[in-house]
Motif scaffolding. Sequence first.
Motif, short mmCIF file in Angstrom:
data_model
loop_
_atom_site.label_atom_id
_atom_site.label_comp_id
_atom_site.label_asym_id
_atom_site.label_seq_id
_atom_site.Cartn_x
_atom_site.Cartn_y
_atom_site.Cartn_z
N ALA A 111 0.84 -1.20 0.00
CA ALA A 111 0.00 0.00 0.00
C ALA A 111 0.88 1.25 0.00
CB ALA A 111 -0.91 0.00 1.22
N ALA A 112 0.62 2.13 -0.95
CA ALA A 112 1.41 3.37 -1.06
C ALA A 112 1.10 4.29 0.10
CB ALA A 112 1.11 4.06 -2.39
N THR A 113 2.14 4.86 0.68
CA THR A 113 1.96 5.82 1.78
C THR A 113 2.53 7.19 1.42
OG1 THR A 113 4.06 5.13 2.77
CG2 THR A 113 2.05 4.01 3.54
N HIS A 114 3.40 7.23 0.42
CA HIS A 114 4.02 8.48 -0.01
C HIS A 114 4.11 8.47 -1.54
CE1 HIS A 114 5.34 8.16 4.13
NE2 HIS A 114 5.57 9.47 4.11
N GLN A 157 17.54 8.07 0.53
CA GLN A 157 18.24 7.57 1.72
C GLN A 157 18.34 8.67 2.79
OE1 GLN A 157 21.67 6.16 -0.37
NE2 GLN A 157 20.80 4.11 -0.68
N ARG A 158 18.57 9.88 2.38
CA ARG A 158 18.61 11.01 3.33
C ARG A 158 17.24 11.19 3.98
NH1 ARG A 158 19.62 17.20 1.57
NH2 ARG A 158 18.72 18.12 3.42
N TRP A 159 16.19 11.13 3.18
CA TRP A 159 14.83 11.27 3.70
C TRP A 159 14.53 10.17 4.72
CZ3 TRP A 159 10.48 8.11 3.43
CH2 TRP A 159 9.30 8.70 3.89
N VAL A 160 14.94 8.93 4.42
CA VAL A 160 14.71 7.80 5.34
C VAL A 160 15.43 8.07 6.66
CG1 VAL A 160 15.24 5.35 5.74
CG2 VAL A 160 14.26 6.07 3.56
N ARG A 161 16.69 8.51 6.61
CA ARG A 161 17.43 8.82 7.83
C ARG A 161 16.74 9.91 8.64
NH1 ARG A 161 21.76 8.51 4.25
NH2 ARG A 161 21.91 10.79 4.17
N GLU A 162 16.27 10.95 7.97
CA GLU A 162 15.58 12.05 8.66
C GLU A 162 14.26 11.58 9.29
OE1 GLU A 162 15.29 15.21 5.80
OE2 GLU A 162 17.43 15.64 5.90
N GLN A 163 13.57 10.68 8.61
CA GLN A 163 12.31 10.15 9.15
C GLN A 163 12.56 9.32 10.41
OE1 GLN A 163 9.10 10.96 8.00
NE2 GLN A 163 10.45 12.44 7.03
N ARG A 164 13.65 8.55 10.38
CA ARG A 164 14.00 7.73 11.55
C ARG A 164 14.34 8.62 12.74
NH1 ARG A 164 17.39 3.44 8.12
NH2 ARG A 164 15.66 2.13 7.50
N LYS A 165 15.06 9.71 12.50
CA LYS A 165 15.42 10.63 13.58
C LYS A 165 14.18 11.31 14.14
CE LYS A 165 20.02 11.90 11.94
NZ LYS A 165 20.81 12.99 11.34
#
Length: 167
Positions: free
Chosen positions: A136-139, A157-165
Amino acid sequence: DLHSTGWQAAISHVDTVLKSSREWSEALGIGIRYITEDFAADTARRSSKVEWRMCEGLPCTLAGFSQTCRWSGKDARKVWDSAQLASPPTNPTFSQMASVVTLGKTGVGYKQICPRDGKQSSSVVDALYPSGNSGAATHFLSWSWSLDLTTVLNCIQRWVREQRKAN
C-alpha cells in the motif's frame, strides 16, 4: 433460462473481482527497501540485457531512441541502425531506465498477469508485490526524467534517515 442466468452471474462476479483487483493494484507503491537496497543492481542487471546506442550524446535503448525520434519525426530504425554502439550507463537517468525496467522483455512485469486488466505484462508495483517489494502506497515521489539514479537514491536515503530521527 438457467444457462444464461448462470453465465450472467459468473460475468458479474468476474467484473466485481476485476474491479476490486484493479482498485487494489492502483493503490500499490514500490517498497522503500527495494528502492534503497535492490533497485540499482536490478536496473544494472536488466540494462546489461539490451542493446544500447548513442542518441544525442547519451546511451539509450531502441525503445528510448524511438520515443526521441517520434518527437522529432525521424525514421527511428534507420537512424538507430547507423548510431554508434554504447555501453549501458552506470548512473542512468529515469528516461534511460524507463524502457529497461518497465517495458518489453527486460521489464519487471514482463509475462506476469496484470491485475488491472487480466492481460499479460503487469506494472512494476504489481510484479514486485509477491516478493514483498511493493505494498500500500503511503508516499508519492515524482521523479524528473533527467535526474540520475544516484541523485534520487541519495535523496531517498537522506529522507529515510531524517524520518527515523524524527520518529
